[in-house]
Design a protein around this motif. Sequence first.
Motif, PDB file in Angstrom:
ATOM      1  N   GLY A 141       1.132  -1.215   0.056  1.00 36.64           N
ATOM      2  CA  GLY A 141      -0.267   0.187  -0.078  1.00 36.64           C
ATOM      3  C   GLY A 141       1.211   0.782  -0.172  1.00 36.64           C
ATOM      4  O   GLY A 141       1.660   1.142  -0.999  1.00 36.64           O
ATOM      5  N   ASP A 142       0.571   1.764   1.077  1.00 33.53           N
ATOM      6  CA  ASP A 142       1.634   3.021   1.032  1.00 33.53           C
ATOM      7  C   ASP A 142       2.564   3.166   0.921  1.00 33.53           C
ATOM      8  O   ASP A 142       3.539   2.162   1.871  1.00 33.53           O
ATOM      9  CB  ASP A 142       1.185   4.273   1.820  1.00 33.53           C
ATOM     10  N   ALA A 153       6.774  -1.670   0.454  1.00 34.98           N
ATOM     11  CA  ALA A 153       6.498  -3.265   0.146  1.00 34.98           C
ATOM     12  C   ALA A 153       5.760  -3.550  -0.656  1.00 34.98           C
ATOM     13  O   ALA A 153       4.719  -3.042  -0.099  1.00 34.98           O
ATOM     14  CB  ALA A 153       6.797  -3.476   1.636  1.00 34.98           C
ATOM     15  N   VAL A 154       5.709  -3.884  -1.128  1.00 36.88           N
ATOM     16  CA  VAL A 154       4.679  -4.626  -2.506  1.00 36.88           C
ATOM     17  C   VAL A 154       4.986  -6.537  -2.662  1.00 36.88           C
ATOM     18  O   VAL A 154       5.771  -6.763  -3.049  1.00 36.88           O
ATOM     19  CB  VAL A 154       5.153  -3.850  -3.941  1.00 36.88           C
ATOM     20  N   ARG A 155       3.877  -6.926  -2.374  1.00 34.61           N
ATOM     21  CA  ARG A 155       3.188  -7.783  -1.929  1.00 34.61           C
ATOM     22  C   ARG A 155       2.722  -8.586  -3.119  1.00 34.61           C
ATOM     23  O   ARG A 155       2.286  -7.865  -4.135  1.00 34.61           O
ATOM     24  CB  ARG A 155       1.642  -8.345  -1.665  1.00 34.61           C
ATOM     25  N   ASP A 156       3.623  -9.040  -3.827  1.00 35.49           N
ATOM     26  CA  ASP A 156       3.732 -10.416  -5.386  1.00 35.49           C
ATOM     27  C   ASP A 156       2.564 -11.676  -5.398  1.00 35.49           C
ATOM     28  O   ASP A 156       2.290 -11.336  -6.393  1.00 35.49           O
ATOM     29  CB  ASP A 156       5.185 -10.904  -5.858  1.00 35.49           C
ATOM     30  N   ASP A 157       2.859 -11.912  -4.501  1.00 30.33           N
ATOM     31  CA  ASP A 157       1.529 -13.334  -3.892  1.00 30.33           C
ATOM     32  C   ASP A 157       1.885 -13.449  -3.237  1.00 30.33           C
ATOM     33  O   ASP A 157       1.802 -12.447  -1.940  1.00 30.33           O
ATOM     34  CB  ASP A 157       2.280 -14.485  -5.518  1.00 30.33           C
ATOM     35  N   ARG A 162       8.339  -7.007  -2.484  1.00 28.97           N
ATOM     36  CA  ARG A 162       9.158  -6.805  -3.316  1.00 28.97           C
ATOM     37  C   ARG A 162       9.630  -5.344  -2.234  1.00 28.97           C
ATOM     38  O   ARG A 162       8.465  -5.132  -1.775  1.00 28.97           O
ATOM     39  CB  ARG A 162       8.535  -5.865  -4.794  1.00 28.97           C
ATOM     40  N   ILE A 163      10.835  -5.002  -2.076  1.00 27.39           N
ATOM     41  CA  ILE A 163      11.183  -3.420  -1.433  1.00 27.39           C
ATOM     42  C   ILE A 163      11.684  -3.025  -2.434  1.00 27.39           C
ATOM     43  O   ILE A 163      12.478  -2.907  -2.794  1.00 27.39           O
ATOM     44  CB  ILE A 163      12.121  -3.661  -0.284  1.00 27.39           C
ATOM     45  N   LEU A 186      15.022  -5.629  -3.502  1.00 29.14           N
ATOM     46  CA  LEU A 186      15.082  -6.277  -2.627  1.00 29.14           C
ATOM     47  C   LEU A 186      13.532  -7.385  -2.933  1.00 29.14           C
ATOM     48  O   LEU A 186      12.883  -6.232  -2.871  1.00 29.14           O
ATOM     49  CB  LEU A 186      15.378  -6.567  -1.387  1.00 29.14           C
ATOM     50  N   GLU A 187      13.803  -8.714  -3.168  1.00 26.02           N
ATOM     51  CA  GLU A 187      12.558  -9.600  -3.106  1.00 26.02           C
ATOM     52  C   GLU A 187      12.632 -10.473  -2.009  1.00 26.02           C
ATOM     53  O   GLU A 187      14.126 -10.913  -1.525  1.00 26.02           O
ATOM     54  CB  GLU A 187      12.327 -10.471  -4.216  1.00 26.02           C
ATOM     55  N   LEU A 188      11.415 -10.930  -1.567  1.00 29.43           N
ATOM     56  CA  LEU A 188      11.792 -11.446   0.142  1.00 29.43           C
ATOM     57  C   LEU A 188      10.756 -12.137   0.387  1.00 29.43           C
ATOM     58  O   LEU A 188       9.008 -11.737  -0.100  1.00 29.43           O
ATOM     59  CB  LEU A 188      11.893 -10.007   1.406  1.00 29.43           C
TER      60      LEU A 188
END
Length: 265
Positions: A141-142, A153-157, A162-163, A186-188
């Motif tokens: 979100g924000d 921080a963006v959710r991929d699945d 994704r940071i 970074l992907e976490l």
Amino acid sequence: MLTTAQTRAYLDRIGYAGDPQPDRETLSELVRLHQLSIPFETVRMHRTGELPSLDTDVIFDLLVTQRLGGYCFEMNKLFEELLATIGYDVRPALSRVVRGREGRMPINHRGVIVTLDDDMFSADVGFGGPMPAGAIMLSSGDDQMIAGELYAAVRDDHAWWRIERVTQASADLFDDEAPVRRQVELELCSAAVEDIDFDSMNMYFSAPGSLFRDHVLVNLRTPNGYLGMRDNVLTIRESGQKTVIELDSREAQDAALREHFGLAY
């Protein structure tokens, strides 16, 4: 878990006074102070060719007692031990460094996930680059302002995040010179993994032919920027200004390691 003496020595190493409590404010402060105090570095690995030990006491001796640095498989492991000792619900995470590049990178990084009041946070001190100077909530979100820098921080699945870093610069202020405004750093993965899962990754990424083994890499956050060193090139980024210094000898490299990173090699 760390002993009481180890915990106090670790906190002194990063400049944290007092008795830390397992809350969000303290978590962000510990991340920030660690990034300001203990450099990401591969000098020892590059010069000796030795496989880095992932034994907690060995890492503690190197980072705290000898006041050296390390790379993610060392740094984030010891940081997890500190957080667990303080009382945080903490675990390791499979991650991949992206740094704005195109294409998929292999899983090549040990991350840190902390759960506080049912919210998950990434608390990373082992990246060696422009990660948040504090804990970032895994909540798609924000944008989140962390120590004056903007991240998301963006959710991929269901498991991967994704940071992303937002920059107002016309060119990236870190190692890559691609002119971007927002890039994935970074992907976490939030799926549960075990400590032992990182043993083979440590062996692979410290072997000849890997970036970490083949090059001297050093990075340290400063109050107003970053210090970086790759082989014989020292880069100082301070208040938006960038200075590049060529180091023409091993003696000059060692002097730069001592002066700028506090590393006695």
